[in-house]
Enzyme design. Structure first.
Site, mmCIF file in Angstrom:
data_model
loop_
_atom_site.group_PDB
_atom_site.id
_atom_site.type_symbol
_atom_site.label_atom_id
_atom_site.label_comp_id
_atom_site.label_asym_id
_atom_site.label_seq_id
_atom_site.Cartn_x
_atom_site.Cartn_y
_atom_site.Cartn_z
ATOM 1 C CG MET A 30 -1.909 -1.182 1.186
ATOM 2 S SD MET A 30 -3.392 -0.887 2.156
ATOM 3 C CE MET A 30 -2.710 -0.670 3.782
ATOM 4 C CG LEU A 33 7.132 1.553 -1.031
ATOM 5 C CD1 LEU A 33 7.835 1.403 -2.385
ATOM 6 C CD2 LEU A 33 6.337 0.293 -0.704
ATOM 7 C CG HIS A 37 6.948 -2.030 2.007
ATOM 8 N ND1 HIS A 37 6.835 -0.822 2.658
ATOM 9 C CD2 HIS A 37 5.748 -2.630 2.136
ATOM 10 C CE1 HIS A 37 5.624 -0.697 3.154
ATOM 11 N NE2 HIS A 37 4.932 -1.780 2.858
ATOM 12 C CD GLN A 61 -6.242 -3.672 2.499
ATOM 13 O OE1 GLN A 61 -6.161 -4.141 1.360
ATOM 14 N NE2 GLN A 61 -5.245 -3.787 3.364
ATOM 15 C CD GLN A 153 -2.108 -8.803 4.201
ATOM 16 O OE1 GLN A 153 -2.898 -7.893 4.349
ATOM 17 N NE2 GLN A 153 -0.851 -8.591 3.851
ATOM 18 C CB SER A 186 3.143 2.389 6.171
ATOM 19 O OG SER A 186 3.728 1.524 5.220
ATOM 20 N NE ARG A 187 -2.786 1.427 9.673
ATOM 21 C CZ ARG A 187 -3.167 0.426 8.866
ATOM 22 N NH1 ARG A 187 -2.466 -0.690 8.823
ATOM 23 N NH2 ARG A 187 -4.246 0.548 8.104
HETATM 24 P P1 AMP Z 1 1.542 -2.923 3.447
HETATM 25 O O1 AMP Z 1 2.079 -1.868 2.533
HETATM 26 O O2 AMP Z 1 1.588 -2.533 4.888
HETATM 27 O O3 AMP Z 1 0.219 -3.469 2.988
HETATM 28 O O4 AMP Z 1 2.552 -4.141 3.345
HETATM 29 C C1 AMP Z 1 2.879 -4.726 2.116
HETATM 30 C C2 AMP Z 1 3.610 -6.010 2.369
HETATM 31 O O5 AMP Z 1 4.792 -5.737 3.133
HETATM 32 C C3 AMP Z 1 2.781 -7.009 3.199
HETATM 33 O O6 AMP Z 1 2.995 -8.317 2.686
HETATM 34 C C4 AMP Z 1 3.355 -6.847 4.581
HETATM 35 O O7 AMP Z 1 3.212 -7.994 5.385
HETATM 36 C C5 AMP Z 1 4.820 -6.575 4.264
HETATM 37 N N1 AMP Z 1 5.484 -5.897 5.378
HETATM 38 C C6 AMP Z 1 5.048 -4.819 6.064
HETATM 39 N N2 AMP Z 1 5.907 -4.514 7.055
HETATM 40 C C7 AMP Z 1 6.913 -5.417 6.994
HETATM 41 C C8 AMP Z 1 8.103 -5.646 7.752
HETATM 42 N N3 AMP Z 1 8.433 -4.876 8.780
HETATM 43 N N4 AMP Z 1 8.909 -6.677 7.405
HETATM 44 C C9 AMP Z 1 8.589 -7.482 6.353
HETATM 45 N N5 AMP Z 1 7.471 -7.321 5.602
HETATM 46 C C10 AMP Z 1 6.646 -6.304 5.915
#
Ligand code: AMP
Length: 279
Positions: A30, A33, A37, A61, A153, A186-187
């Site tokens: 989303m 980055l 990511h 979502q 997820q 990201s949060r």
């Molecule tokens: P998001 O942009 O938050 O929807 O995350 C996109 C993808 O990155 C999802 O598969 C997340 O599980 C993965 N992700 C988010 N944070 C991390 C992290 N700290 N380490 C590894 N993968 C991550």
């Protein structure tokens, strides 16, 4: 780096590569980055010849009172990060391209999507399952990588792909953390400096509770005490803190098979999630 904005453009590039005999991997995101990511991108690189990263803040979502409108969006910075990281194609569809007028189909995965985040965020996993199915079918990559950071997820997506015969291999990747243990997210950008200091307690207390369960303590007791300690540390509210079977996500009290401790808690207005394996 190529940029695609429509499903047709995405499919054209992916199928052209596949016709050349190249393997293509997808990382759905989303945006906003961070290194977490990018670690997924690196994992795809190990297994595929071409890397596609999608950026789409998926409205379906998010619940009506969730953070869809304030979710961080930084398209230009994301694109330059992806170029530096060696991404081959960035896919940035619009909401209208993803949800054309009259859109009426929703995929709902039962079982693994129930409980945990499924309880606290009604409709969330249907939104995830629907958009991920669309991304996989639009691109038809050879593989796609998802983070264990969002463990439930990942299980939902594995189930979805198996049940609907979507011909894409799904891989999980470990959670990348800050030096103090906080899972990169990201949060995290929402956190005030004070909250940022408290935030690593989620990881620390999950880790301690995991050790106690591994030493034979009942999961419900270890989780109850960790939840109490989280509130004492400054968290406002605990959504859940539980030990579950690592595959089925069924609740377990004294794990005999691989299990996972998972937690979600609020720090001010920010909801943080994290999880760890029990060995
Ligand atoms: P998001 O942009 O938050 O929807 O995350 C996109 C993808 O990155 C999802 O598969 C997340 O599980 C993965 N992700 C988010 N944070 C991390 C992290 N700290 N380490 C590894 N993968 C991550």
């Amino acid at each position: 780096m190529l940029i695609a904005a429509s499903p047709a453009e995405l499919r054209a590039s992916v199928s052209a590569w596949q016709k050349e005999g190249l393997k293509v991997g997808l990382v759905p995101t989303m945006g906003a980055l961070h290194e977490g990511h990018l670690s997924l991108l690196a994992k795809v690189r190990e297994q595929a010849d071409r890397v596609v990263v999608s950026i789409f803040v998926n409205p379906t979502q998010f619940g009506p009172n969730e953070d869809f409108s304030r979710y961080p969006r930084q398209e230009e910075a994301d694109i330059s990060l992806l170029k530096q990281a060696g991404c081959d194609l960035a896919y940035l569809p619009t909401v209208a391209a993803m949800y054309p007028q009259g859109f009426s189909t929703t995929i709902s995965v039962s079982g693994v999507s129930e409980g945990l985040c499924g309880n606290c965020r009604p409709g969330h996993f249907s939104g995830v399952a629907t958009v991920v199915a669309k991304l996989l079918l639009q691109g038809l990559p050879d593989l796609a990588v998802f983070g264990e950071k969002d463990y439930q997820q990942l299980q939902v997506i594995k189930r979805l792909v198996l049940d609907l015969d979507i011909p894409v291999r799904i891989l999980g990747a470990p959670t990348l953390r800050e030096a103090d243990g906080l899972a990169k997210s990201s949060r995290n950008a929402y956190l005030t400096p004070e909250e940022r200091k408290v935030a690593p307690s989620l990881y620390r207390l999950l880790f301690e509770a995991a050790k106690r369960v591994q030493a034979g303590e009942a999961a419900s007791l270890a989780c109850f005490e960790a939840a109490k300690a989280l509130i004492e540390a400054g968290f406002a509210k605990i959504d859940y803190l539980e030990v579950r079977d690592a595959d089925s996500l069924a609740p377990v009290e004294h794990p005999k098979a691989p299990a996972r401790i998972l937690g979600a808690a609020w720090l001010g207005r920010t909801r943080l999630i994290d999880n760890l394996p029990l060995t």
